[in-house]
Design an enzyme around this catalytic site. Sequence first.
Site, mmCIF file in Angstrom:
data_model
loop_
_atom_site.group_PDB
_atom_site.id
_atom_site.type_symbol
_atom_site.label_atom_id
_atom_site.label_comp_id
_atom_site.label_asym_id
_atom_site.label_seq_id
_atom_site.Cartn_x
_atom_site.Cartn_y
_atom_site.Cartn_z
ATOM 1 N N LYS A 53 0.836 -1.203 0.000
ATOM 2 C CA LYS A 53 0.000 0.000 0.000
ATOM 3 C C LYS A 53 0.873 1.257 0.000
ATOM 4 O O LYS A 53 0.633 2.188 -0.777
ATOM 5 C CB LYS A 53 -0.937 -0.008 1.216
ATOM 6 C CG LYS A 53 -2.064 -1.015 1.063
ATOM 7 C CD LYS A 53 -2.848 -1.234 2.349
ATOM 8 C CE LYS A 53 -3.910 -2.311 2.135
ATOM 9 N NZ LYS A 53 -4.628 -2.685 3.355
ATOM 10 N N GLN A 97 -4.683 -1.137 9.511
ATOM 11 C CA GLN A 97 -4.588 -2.470 8.913
ATOM 12 C C GLN A 97 -5.224 -3.507 9.842
ATOM 13 O O GLN A 97 -4.887 -3.584 11.028
ATOM 14 C CB GLN A 97 -3.107 -2.811 8.649
ATOM 15 C CG GLN A 97 -2.893 -4.137 7.963
ATOM 16 C CD GLN A 97 -3.478 -4.194 6.541
ATOM 17 O OE1 GLN A 97 -3.368 -3.251 5.775
ATOM 18 N NE2 GLN A 97 -4.121 -5.304 6.213
ATOM 19 N N ASP A 120 -10.982 3.250 3.838
ATOM 20 C CA ASP A 120 -11.408 1.855 3.660
ATOM 21 C C ASP A 120 -12.921 1.766 3.490
ATOM 22 O O ASP A 120 -13.439 0.727 3.078
ATOM 23 C CB ASP A 120 -11.002 1.019 4.892
ATOM 24 C CG ASP A 120 -9.699 0.264 4.659
ATOM 25 O OD1 ASP A 120 -9.374 -0.008 3.491
ATOM 26 O OD2 ASP A 120 -9.025 -0.052 5.659
#
Length: 297
Positions: A53, A97, A120
């Site tokens: 990422k 995460q 997200d």
Amino acid sequence: MTATLIDGRAVAERLRERVAARTAELAQHGLIPGLAVVLVGEDPASQVYVGSKTKQAAAAGLRHFDHRLPATTSTAELIALVEKLNAQADVHGILVQLPLPAGVDSAAVLAAIDPDKDVDGFHAVNAGRLALGQEATVPCTPLGCLILIREATRELAGKRAVVVGRSNIVGKPMAQLLLQNDCTVTIAHSRTRDLAQLCREADILVAAIGRPKAIAGDWIRPGAIVIDVGINRIVGPDGKNKLVGDVDFEAALPHAGAITPVPGGVGPMTIACLLMNTVNAAIRSKAGAVGAPLGVK
Ligand code: NDP
């Protein structure tokens, strides 16, 4: 008939190029989209994901802020960090995460993220905005699936779509996106009766189950668009580990009109969509002063 392959790697690359081009334009307005990535603990898979990422963010011209914390970090400490990032003007997107270590209240941490920085798209406010048809940050994987579906067809209105899987991060938002695109949508799950027959009705079939080859070839309606979200590790006939999807790919090929492979289908889209969500969060933070957010083409 042999299905056309939907090449997720190529589509993701084109999306990253769009993101990079928009980022370069934003730089002329003095705006550099910033992504804060929070990684707690030493989980090897999470380290790999976070590495990809941040690398792809940097390659597209985004700024990234890495926060690596020990597995002993408490829920309160994590929430304090999230609140600091919420207030940091050069951070436009916050990614925590998952999974977080056992003992951390993941839901409380995710709920602490400012919905406008929730790249997200997991926050209840974004799920609600999506369900209401409002401008929302959409979870990256289903957003990537929609882009892949649109590679195969621009005519979604009236299509029968079946989404197998009802998770909050894939199945439910996928169904919402298809509904927004005027499909007639059914969501299936582990308690669905006669899944095979239901799948046979689908012009668009999205499998997000997490079970290797759960969707058999003869479940696919002739000419259907098949999007395989599953990532399953199995031992192949040669004794080596291999990745397979939720669809029996080889058996589906003669039936489907278009299909995503695993790997190389949905997987590469997820990070590309994360970059798009971050750039769009930066654009929205300027309330129209730097143009419109990137859309799904
Ligand atoms: P979850 O485990 O959260 O959800 C799985 C869903 O599948 C559940 O709704 C479950 O039903 C349903 N299900 C399980 N077994 C069956 C069955 N036999 N028949 C019908 N439905 C069934 O998984 P996720 O949504 O998080 O992920 C799904 C898959 O996608 C996984 O393989 C995951 O690795 C992959 N994935 C890939 C990503 C990518 O970037 N390509 C990103 C995210 C996920 P019920 O609700 O009734 O239990």
